[in-house]
Design a protein around this motif. Structure first.
Motif, PDB file in Angstrom:
ATOM      1  N   ASP A   1      34.767  61.912  34.939  1.00 13.87           N
ATOM      2  CA  ASP A   1      34.041  60.639  35.000  1.00 13.87           C
ATOM      3  C   ASP A   1      34.472  59.837  36.223  1.00 13.87           C
ATOM      4  OD1 ASP A   1      32.384  58.521  34.203  1.00 13.87           O
ATOM      5  OD2 ASP A   1      34.023  57.561  33.111  1.00 13.87           O
ATOM      6  N   LEU A   2      35.760  59.851  36.532  1.00 14.76           N
ATOM      7  CA  LEU A   2      36.263  59.136  37.705  1.00 14.76           C
ATOM      8  C   LEU A   2      35.700  59.730  38.993  1.00 14.76           C
ATOM      9  CD1 LEU A   2      38.156  57.030  38.954  1.00 14.76           C
ATOM     10  CD2 LEU A   2      39.985  58.756  38.871  1.00 14.76           C
ATOM     11  N   ILE A   3      35.686  61.062  39.075  1.00  9.56           N
ATOM     12  CA  ILE A   3      35.165  61.726  40.278  1.00  9.56           C
ATOM     13  C   ILE A   3      33.681  61.415  40.458  1.00  9.56           C
ATOM     14  CG2 ILE A   3      34.688  63.972  41.336  1.00  9.56           C
ATOM     15  CD1 ILE A   3      37.227  65.008  39.966  1.00  9.56           C
ATOM     16  N   VAL A   4      32.923  61.501  39.359  1.00 11.01           N
ATOM     17  CA  VAL A   4      31.487  61.214  39.434  1.00 11.01           C
ATOM     18  C   VAL A   4      31.259  59.754  39.807  1.00 11.01           C
ATOM     19  CG1 VAL A   4      29.368  61.053  38.082  1.00 11.01           C
ATOM     20  CG2 VAL A   4      30.843  63.048  37.834  1.00 11.01           C
ATOM     21  N   SER A   5      32.044  58.838  39.237  1.00 14.24           N
ATOM     22  CA  SER A   5      31.884  57.410  39.525  1.00 14.24           C
ATOM     23  C   SER A   5      32.136  57.112  40.995  1.00 14.24           C
ATOM     24  CB  SER A   5      32.830  56.588  38.652  1.00 14.24           C
ATOM     25  OG  SER A   5      32.551  56.778  37.286  1.00 14.24           O
TER      26      SER A   5
ATOM     27  N   SER B   1      17.703  62.278  45.020  1.00 17.00           N
ATOM     28  CA  SER B   1      18.274  61.145  44.284  1.00 17.00           C
ATOM     29  C   SER B   1      18.114  61.340  42.781  1.00 17.00           C
ATOM     30  CB  SER B   1      17.610  59.833  44.714  1.00 17.00           C
ATOM     31  OG  SER B   1      17.884  59.540  46.069  1.00 17.00           O
ATOM     32  N   TRP B   2      16.895  61.696  42.362  1.00 15.20           N
ATOM     33  CA  TRP B   2      16.642  61.920  40.937  1.00 15.20           C
ATOM     34  C   TRP B   2      17.330  63.195  40.437  1.00 15.20           C
ATOM     35  CZ3 TRP B   2      14.757  58.680  37.412  1.00 15.20           C
ATOM     36  CH2 TRP B   2      14.030  57.565  37.856  1.00 15.20           C
ATOM     37  N   PHE B   3      17.334  64.229  41.254  1.00 17.76           N
ATOM     38  CA  PHE B   3      17.931  65.503  40.827  1.00 17.76           C
ATOM     39  C   PHE B   3      19.442  65.356  40.641  1.00 17.76           C
ATOM     40  CE2 PHE B   3      19.952  69.576  41.850  1.00 17.76           C
ATOM     41  CZ  PHE B   3      19.362  70.387  40.887  1.00 17.76           C
ATOM     42  N   LEU B   4      20.119  64.798  41.632  1.00 15.00           N
ATOM     43  CA  LEU B   4      21.579  64.648  41.533  1.00 15.00           C
ATOM     44  C   LEU B   4      21.956  63.675  40.427  1.00 15.00           C
ATOM     45  CD1 LEU B   4      22.534  64.547  45.327  1.00 15.00           C
ATOM     46  CD2 LEU B   4      22.827  66.446  43.723  1.00 15.00           C
ATOM     47  N   GLY B   5      21.198  62.589  40.297  1.00 19.02           N
ATOM     48  CA  GLY B   5      21.476  61.632  39.230  1.00 19.02           C
ATOM     49  C   GLY B   5      21.298  62.245  37.854  1.00 19.02           C
ATOM     50  N   THR B   6      20.238  63.036  37.687  1.00 17.02           N
ATOM     51  CA  THR B   6      19.976  63.671  36.388  1.00 17.02           C
ATOM     52  C   THR B   6      21.024  64.725  36.060  1.00 17.02           C
ATOM     53  OG1 THR B   6      17.600  63.284  36.661  1.00 17.02           O
ATOM     54  CG2 THR B   6      18.267  64.922  35.029  1.00 17.02           C
TER      55      THR B   6
ATOM     56  N   GLU C   1      21.226  54.308  36.249  1.00 16.71           N
ATOM     57  CA  GLU C   1      22.160  53.626  37.139  1.00 16.71           C
ATOM     58  C   GLU C   1      22.570  54.522  38.307  1.00 16.71           C
ATOM     59  OE1 GLU C   1      22.456  50.518  36.752  1.00 16.71           O
ATOM     60  OE2 GLU C   1      21.322  50.673  34.900  1.00 16.71           O
ATOM     61  N   THR C   2      22.734  55.821  38.059  1.00 19.55           N
ATOM     62  CA  THR C   2      23.102  56.731  39.147  1.00 19.55           C
ATOM     63  C   THR C   2      21.978  56.841  40.166  1.00 19.55           C
ATOM     64  OG1 THR C   2      24.472  58.011  37.602  1.00 19.55           O
ATOM     65  CG2 THR C   2      23.883  59.059  39.680  1.00 19.55           C
TER      66      THR C   2
END
Length: 349
Positions: free
Chosen positions: A208-212, A157-162, A117-118
């Protein structure tokens, strides 16, 4: 080693550790259980097949070797990932009217879900930037959206999401779970695991809020601003044909963005609603089951290039099959004629 440290930490706090959870899924389906099972299985197979088809077409068709379809291939990859991550677990829960899952696989499922999803949020943002450059700066499109930038955008995109998903999953894994081990859901989600934890979850919730906000709201704001610029450019286009052509190039992406963020905000936009209601489970089902199918359907119907590439590949397959049949029949006839000649020669001699 990590598991031992985790258990030691909970033991030092004199807290009994729950190593296994019970996923309830959907209860009391009765006679509809088999029908729902078959329906979900069918949607899952269509989702995986449709997204693999897009990846295959983008990889093999020269007419789809453009930045937009390069990003679309990665979007299809995220849809496959979330489907494979969630739906088999859902089918298992439906079949058994509830299923046990240990902490390790539960956290791994959460990690894969967060990654998919990220990364999808980032890829949709990249695709909106691609449409912005194509419509607002058409003369510089090739020089701006070159191969190097494409691969950099996808890589980050993949690196930051992972990396963000690893961090969140690790934080949730290190919590102690000593309350009831029943999860009234069909997969391991962040909020429900935080509710089951008996540790102090304030720091994890803040993170979790900051990441979201970082991976959902900021990309959504960027997408919104790019489409404002796109619509302004389309409105000021001098010809109706130009306006129609420009709008048609971003219709598919706009529909996918609306479906993705609409379902995302409906599931996670109301934290006070809880995760034990059938409404939230139904919205999560739409988000994890229907949305991944929506993407290939929309692009297949809206994109003439994909339809043409698909038709071209079908014609190639049919031609290859016809040539195979012709060679097979020719060899069969040749073999029979040879055998018949040998039989005649043997009979004469």
């Amino acid at each position: 080693m990590i598991s031992q440290l985790h258990n030691l930490k909970c033991n030092l706090w004199n807290k009994t550790m729950s190593e296994e959870f019970l996923l309830l899924g959907y209860q009391n389906l009765g006679a509809f259980k088999n029908l729902i099972f078959c329906l979900i299985l069918g949607i899952f197979l269509m989702t995986v097949a449709g997204n693999f088809l897009i990846i295959g077409l983008v990889s093999t068709s020269s007419q789809l070797h453009s930045p937009m379809y390069f990003f679309l291939g990665h979007l299809a990859t995220t849809d496959i990932l979330v489907s494979i991550c969630i739906v088999p677990s859902l089918l298992n829960v439906l079949k058994k009217d509830g299923s046990n899952i240990s902490l390790g696989p539960c956290i791994f499922q959460l990690f894969l879900f967060c990654v998919s999803e990220t990364v999808e949020c980032f890829i949709l943002t990249v695709m909106s930037y691609d449409r912005y450059v194509a419509i607002c700066c058409p003369l510089r499109y090739r020089s701006i959206m070159n191969n190097r930038l494409q691969h950099h955008l996808v890589f980050w995109s993949w690196f930051l999401g992972t990396m963000s998903s690893i961090n969140l999953a690790a934080q949730i894994y290190m919590l102690c779970y000593c309350k009831a081990n029943i999860i009234d859901h069909f997969f391991c989600d962040t909020v429900v695991l935080l509710e089951l934890s008996c540790s102090n979850t304030f720091a994890v919730k803040v993170q979790d809020l900051i990441v979201s906000v970082t991976v959902t709201l900021l990309p959504f704001a960027f997408i919104f601003l790019t489409y404002v610029c796109i619509f302004v450019t389309i409105i000021h286009s001098p010809t109706p044909t130009g306006r129609q052509k420009a709008f048609s190039t971003c219709t598919s992406h706009l529909l996918v963005v609306t479906a993705f963020y609409g379902s995302l905000f409906s599931v996670y936009g109301s934290p006070s609603s809880g995760y034990s209601t059938n409404l939230n489970k139904s919205l999560s089902l739409i988000f994890t089951l229907i949305t991944p199918l929506f993407n290939p359907v929309v692009y297949s119907l809206q994109s003439q290039e994909i339809r043409c590439a698909f038709g071209k590949q079908i014609r190639k397959l049919l031609f290859s099959f016809q040539m195979f049949l012709l060679r097979f029949l020719a060899e069969l006839v040749t073999t029979r004629v040879t055998k018949k000649k040998k039989y005649i020669v043997t009979k004469v001699t």
